[in-house]
Design an enzyme around this catalytic site. Sequence first.
Site: not given
Length: 1014
Positions: A253-254
């Site tokens: 993800s991030m």
Amino acid sequence: MAPAPRDMADGPSPARGIGSRPNPDLPKMAAALPLPPAARSCRQPAPPPGRCRSPPRRACVRGEPAAGRGLRSLRAAMGRAGRWLPAVVALFYGALAALVLLGVRDVLFLYEENRCSMTYMYEYPEYLKIKLPKKTARRYPAYELYLYGEGNYAEENKNLLLTGIPVLFLPGNAGSYKQVRSLGSIALRKAEDIDFKYHFNFFSVNFNEELVALYGGSLQRQTKFVHECIKVILKLYRDREFAPTSVAIVGHSMGGLVARALLTLKNFKPELINLLITQATPHVAPVMPLDKYLTDFYTAVNDHWILKAQDLRNLTTLSVAGGFRDYQVRSGLAFLPRLSQHGSALSVVSSAVPRAWASTDHLSVVWCKELILATIRAFFDLIDEDTRQITEDPKKRMSVLNHHFVRHPAKIFEESPEAFTELTGAFTWITVKASKWTYSVYNDSDGKYFTFPLASHRKSSSHVYCENSMLDTSSWIYGCMNSNSSMCLEATDLSWRAELLPTTKVVILKLQDYPSLSHIVIQVPPTAGNKYTLDCEFFQEDSRTVQLPVTHLFSFGLSSSKIVLNSTGLLYNVQLQHFNQIYQAFKIHVESHCQSLKERKPNVYRLHIPWSHEDSIIVAKVPSLTEISAKLHIARPQNDSRVPELNIYSSSDCQYEVILQTSLTQILGQIIRFHAGALPAYVVSNILLTYGGQLSTWISTGQCPDFTLELVRTAKPYKVEPLISVVVFLQGFNWFREIWESLSLPEVDAAALSSQDTWFPLVSLILFLFGTGIAYWSGVFFSLSLRLFSSLWFTLIRPTAPRRDTKLLTPRGLCGVLSLALVSWTTCGAFAIVIIYLQYWFKVIKLHVNVRAEQNMINGDSDGSKETSQNSSNDTVKNQSSIDCTSKATQSLPNSTTAEAVNNLKMHVTILNLFTWIMLLNLPSLIYWLKNLRYSVSLDPDPCRSTAVILVCILELLINSNISELKSSKLLKIAAKVPLPLSVAMVAFGQLHLYKVPHFVTFSLLLHVLCCIV
């Protein structure tokens, strides 16, 4: 002069209470009142006592002209229409809300079942905390670094004498450092299988599960901490025999975006990273652009990767998207920006990954066994035997990633496979001249070579197709060069041209590409207990390619395209003509019928998208009816003319019926999937238009209309959409773009979306209508909530006479403003916004209670007056006609106090509705602040600090404002007209920058406050 009497329906006078005794002089006072012309024309002399007369209304109507009767009939018809118009409006906006819910349902619930297997640890996992330098620990108190281990391996590594290959795992939004266990455990099992000839050390960073997808202020801090962690990790291997000089990174993800951001640091050396694998990382843009720090971070990272693409050639990047199951990060965002797609970057969807073929949700992409196995196999194939670290050769790294994540030939990876292979062994050579061949193997003790002469097939066929249901990794198909005999001792291995599918491995060769081959050779080794089938056929490409035009977008599934394939072969390609945009979505039904009922291998249907690695594969029994969803993650590039295909790996004596229909629910799902983040801008734009309409109506009529009624009248798409469409069109011309840039105006969001191929005709109109529907029902929800809370208040607390504040800012209010401003500046701006929001909500509830109290008093006095009139004297009966006319005249004159309170309430409800969306858009930073409160009292940086201070001052003044104060303001007309351009600007610049939406609303509310002052 005696005070003018009030009609019974208007409620009690200030001197009377409910149920007080009637005034005997009331008939005389009413008769002495000057009546308006309408009442005067209806007035008739009273009949003598004891005689009756017809009702005055009927006598008056009988005497009025025909035009008057027609006008009265028209008004009556309009009244009847007005009664059912709200129901029609509610039905229309209910339909819009239903369409939104259908789209949300398609995104959140209507996707393929989870086909991932869970990963398991065979020993208890342990996380060894790595001691960081004091300076680093003091600067980043909330972050930590861990080393993963299990059992004996964990015990051996407690002294940190590491000899493996370092891999750093970065969790994403609200992610845990413990998510590394799937990668670490499977890598450990793989190392045990090869007696620890090579092994990996998996490190993981603890980001304290920060919500970095909603608050971008900590992304830069995380990036700098990861840089420090890399330096600490490499120091652990100092003075080792095969000390690494770089670290491989896996970011979920991030975390993947943070890994890419390392290269933007001034003091970061690019050679510290040689491999980056991201899992479900939104590379293109944030999912919800809620603050400026988040969007600026994305801009800096993507601009650097585009401008410095040549400097990143030694870094190999793989981005794996989750597919349609991942509704948090759509796969289109996970594809690396196109301008950075040099030869060392690869983007794939998990549904297209060989040996996985499964879509994953946002969390399962971390533990999906099939996907993790592909990742670990790739890691071990990337090892350089000389350095015992990941290879420094970028070409080899890309070859390995393509082997495991794009096209797997069902063979173990070899960096440089031999060009020629000797076909040896006591095998029987059999020549096959037929164009179609099938061979079943079961307990065959003798090996065989089947040779297919190509000379006899080159004229009649363009391709050869072979499939093998034996899914081992050995070579099985060869090409023999210029052999005139029935045997071929030396051949080229064509097994590397094969492709692995769920139930078979297939190879398709274009004969024109192999002019030097004289034979195709199929090897059938001796088998013991294994049963498998081999098939080959020669065919002309045109005979196996069928074109199927897709149905129109607005057919809504009422029409369909249909083809029937009477299969005589093993492969068919159905080209889906005109299927190239993200807003297109179809249901494809494939029904198979077979002539015989013998046992058959399952069919494989593959939806192949040629311009991106987002294929999806479905395995179906024969016969069967299979439904395939056809929709795109990435629109076709403008310079690409390729067409999506439905590949049918069929049985030879079966009939296949393919029916394609437009799917309305999936189209709505695509709109929500790609544009749900922009909906708040459209909703607030509609509410702002309604707010401006209420001010305009107040200027012209002195009445403030209800929110939902004014929304229906004012919130029209033609007020907003045409101007934005014209600007987007003109920005296609250089001269207009130069003028636009010279004015320092930002790019219109619709133009940016169009450059990303996610914008299409009518999408803005659809989103505006969706926003109108959401705004309408949010208004209904507010109305019901106010009724509920005011009813509860009315039941528990007896309302008192309302105290009217004559001052906009009292000393107590000034103290509140200063206190909240201080809170906003020293702690968290969103916290101050929530506090002032709750105060404003309390004010509106209290105002609603007071309005209800006044209305109840009026209704109660009316009932008491009716009861008194039934017991009146004969003198009152004689003057009843004059009192009737007086009542009708006075009923048309509303109670000024109650009307003012109602108008004031309606305006405050609209302001509260606007402010609710401001509060919701700033809420993520408050959640982030509360989660990290134990580390710091102040949110730094705070994206809404300055906005919060301004809003606190504005709302403290609005709490005490009254709509009657606006009537004499010189700025009222400006305040009523400003919401329209602000609504246009909000849609133009707020879709990809939601943090700008509160700024437009704040400016409009600031004008409202100035109207109360000036």
